[in-house]
Design a protein around this motif. Structure first.
Motif, PDB file in Angstrom:
ATOM      1  N   GLY A  89       0.849  -1.096  -0.014  1.00  0.00           N
ATOM      2  CA  GLY A  89       0.075  -0.011   0.081  1.00  0.00           C
ATOM      3  C   GLY A  89       0.753   1.181   0.229  1.00  0.00           C
ATOM      4  N   ARG A  90       2.000   1.228  -0.167  1.00  0.00           N
ATOM      5  CA  ARG A  90       3.018   2.396  -0.122  1.00  0.00           C
ATOM      6  C   ARG A  90       3.751   2.227  -1.457  1.00  0.00           C
ATOM      7  NH1 ARG A  90       6.809   2.522   4.736  1.00  0.00           N
ATOM      8  NH2 ARG A  90       6.998   4.648   4.042  1.00  0.00           N
ATOM      9  N   PRO A  91       4.478   3.602  -1.944  1.00  0.00           N
ATOM     10  CA  PRO A  91       5.192   3.546  -3.164  1.00  0.00           C
ATOM     11  C   PRO A  91       6.461   2.929  -2.930  1.00  0.00           C
ATOM     12  CG  PRO A  91       4.461   6.037  -2.031  1.00  0.00           C
ATOM     13  CD  PRO A  91       4.218   4.936  -0.909  1.00  0.00           C
ATOM     14  N   VAL A  92       6.596   2.178  -3.930  1.00  0.00           N
ATOM     15  CA  VAL A  92       7.942   1.289  -4.222  1.00  0.00           C
ATOM     16  C   VAL A  92       8.306   1.642  -5.706  1.00  0.00           C
ATOM     17  CG1 VAL A  92       7.111  -0.375  -2.487  1.00  0.00           C
ATOM     18  CG2 VAL A  92       6.618  -0.837  -5.174  1.00  0.00           C
ATOM     19  N   LYS A  93       9.715   1.122  -5.582  1.00  0.00           N
ATOM     20  CA  LYS A  93      10.552   1.122  -6.922  1.00  0.00           C
ATOM     21  C   LYS A  93      10.663  -0.351  -7.112  1.00  0.00           C
ATOM     22  CE  LYS A  93      14.437   3.524  -6.766  1.00  0.00           C
ATOM     23  NZ  LYS A  93      15.498   4.153  -6.733  1.00  0.00           N
ATOM     24  N   VAL A  94      10.531  -0.796  -8.244  1.00  0.00           N
ATOM     25  CA  VAL A  94      10.926  -2.096  -8.875  1.00  0.00           C
ATOM     26  C   VAL A  94      11.757  -2.023  -9.712  1.00  0.00           C
ATOM     27  CG1 VAL A  94       9.713  -4.203  -9.361  1.00  0.00           C
ATOM     28  CG2 VAL A  94       8.488  -3.032  -7.779  1.00  0.00           C
ATOM     29  N   ARG A  95      12.761  -2.797  -9.910  1.00  0.00           N
ATOM     30  CA  ARG A  95      13.751  -2.748 -10.869  1.00  0.00           C
ATOM     31  C   ARG A  95      13.721  -4.267 -11.539  1.00  0.00           C
ATOM     32  NH1 ARG A  95      18.344   0.279 -13.331  1.00  0.00           N
ATOM     33  NH2 ARG A  95      17.681   1.447 -11.597  1.00  0.00           N
TER      34      ARG A  95
ATOM     35  N   GLU B 271       6.862   3.902 -15.973  1.00  0.00           N
ATOM     36  CA  GLU B 271       7.725   2.977 -16.162  1.00  0.00           C
ATOM     37  C   GLU B 271       9.049   4.099 -16.590  1.00  0.00           C
ATOM     38  OE1 GLU B 271       7.873  -0.438 -19.513  1.00  0.00           O
ATOM     39  OE2 GLU B 271       7.391   1.619 -20.201  1.00  0.00           O
ATOM     40  N   PHE B 272      10.096   3.432 -16.335  1.00  0.00           N
ATOM     41  CA  PHE B 272      11.400   4.437 -16.505  1.00  0.00           C
ATOM     42  C   PHE B 272      12.374   3.481 -17.359  1.00  0.00           C
ATOM     43  CE2 PHE B 272       9.228   6.446 -13.099  1.00  0.00           C
ATOM     44  CZ  PHE B 272       9.505   7.896 -13.142  1.00  0.00           C
TER      45      PHE B 272
ATOM     46  N   LEU C 150      14.517  -7.859 -10.092  1.00  0.00           N
ATOM     47  CA  LEU C 150      15.830  -7.850  -9.608  1.00  0.00           C
ATOM     48  C   LEU C 150      15.645  -7.547  -7.956  1.00  0.00           C
ATOM     49  CD1 LEU C 150      18.808  -8.156  -9.843  1.00  0.00           C
ATOM     50  CD2 LEU C 150      18.796  -5.775 -10.717  1.00  0.00           C
ATOM     51  N   TYR C 151      14.801  -6.302  -7.807  1.00  0.00           N
ATOM     52  CA  TYR C 151      14.852  -5.889  -6.380  1.00  0.00           C
ATOM     53  C   TYR C 151      13.359  -5.003  -6.400  1.00  0.00           C
ATOM     54  CZ  TYR C 151      16.784  -1.284  -7.628  1.00  0.00           C
ATOM     55  OH  TYR C 151      17.197  -0.140  -8.046  1.00  0.00           O
ATOM     56  N   ILE C 152      12.951  -4.951  -5.045  1.00  0.00           N
ATOM     57  CA  ILE C 152      11.918  -3.980  -4.784  1.00  0.00           C
ATOM     58  C   ILE C 152      12.362  -3.022  -3.662  1.00  0.00           C
ATOM     59  CG2 ILE C 152       9.725  -3.892  -3.678  1.00  0.00           C
ATOM     60  CD1 ILE C 152       9.054  -6.604  -4.656  1.00  0.00           C
ATOM     61  N   SER C 153      12.180  -1.594  -3.753  1.00  0.00           N
ATOM     62  CA  SER C 153      12.905  -0.678  -2.843  1.00  0.00           C
ATOM     63  C   SER C 153      11.614   0.073  -2.398  1.00  0.00           C
ATOM     64  CB  SER C 153      13.742  -0.169  -3.612  1.00  0.00           C
ATOM     65  OG  SER C 153      14.345   1.102  -2.819  1.00  0.00           O
TER      66      SER C 153
ATOM     67  N   GLY D 233      16.808  -3.966 -16.374  1.00  0.00           N
ATOM     68  CA  GLY D 233      17.008  -2.684 -16.202  1.00  0.00           C
ATOM     69  C   GLY D 233      15.942  -1.749 -15.976  1.00  0.00           C
ATOM     70  N   ILE D 234      14.681  -2.113 -16.641  1.00  0.00           N
ATOM     71  CA  ILE D 234      13.702  -1.165 -16.798  1.00  0.00           C
ATOM     72  C   ILE D 234      12.981  -1.000 -15.183  1.00  0.00           C
ATOM     73  CG2 ILE D 234      11.246  -0.951 -17.427  1.00  0.00           C
ATOM     74  CD1 ILE D 234      12.232  -2.537 -19.916  1.00  0.00           C
ATOM     75  N   GLU D 235      12.651   0.107 -14.824  1.00  0.00           N
ATOM     76  CA  GLU D 235      12.278   0.329 -13.329  1.00  0.00           C
ATOM     77  C   GLU D 235      10.620   0.817 -13.513  1.00  0.00           C
ATOM     78  OE1 GLU D 235      13.760   3.995 -10.832  1.00  0.00           O
ATOM     79  OE2 GLU D 235      15.059   2.288 -11.041  1.00  0.00           O
TER      80      GLU D 235
END
Length: 96
Positions: A33-39, A66-67, A87-90, A43-45
């Motif tokens: 329920g919070r903002p995250v960054k998924v890579r 999408e970045f 790859l990861y979730i931040s 390499g696409i984020e």
């Protein structure tokens, strides 16, 4: 005898920081329920609100952007990502 006591006390001291660490499962529960960054492995984020995920790391996000190479390419309402691509979730800071 003193050596045994020193070893015992040092092992207690060494284990103290472990109490403050969270498991990956606890982290993921805390960012639902919070903002995250998924890579992705490519390499696409993706940045957005983590709606849900399962044991395979399949992810559902809302308000997703999408970045590619750091540049915003597309905005999506909902996004589903297959777990084997992650790859990861931040965690991200909330916008104020």
């Amino acid at each position: 005898m003193e050596e045994v006591q020193r070893e015992a006390s040092s092992s207690v001291i060494d284990s103290e920081p472990a109490k403050n660490k969270r498991s990956p499962s606890e982290f993921l529960k805390s960012v639902l329920g919070r903002p995250v960054k998924v890579r992705l492995n490519s390499g696409i984020e993706y940045r957005g609100v983590l709606a849900c995920l399962d044991g395979y790391m399949n992810i559902a996000m809302e308000q997703t952007e999408e970045f590619v190479d750091g540049q915003l390419k597309e905005k999506y309402g909902d996004c589903f990502i297959r777990g084997n691509n992650v790859l990861y979730i931040s965690a991200q800071k909330r916008a104020t």
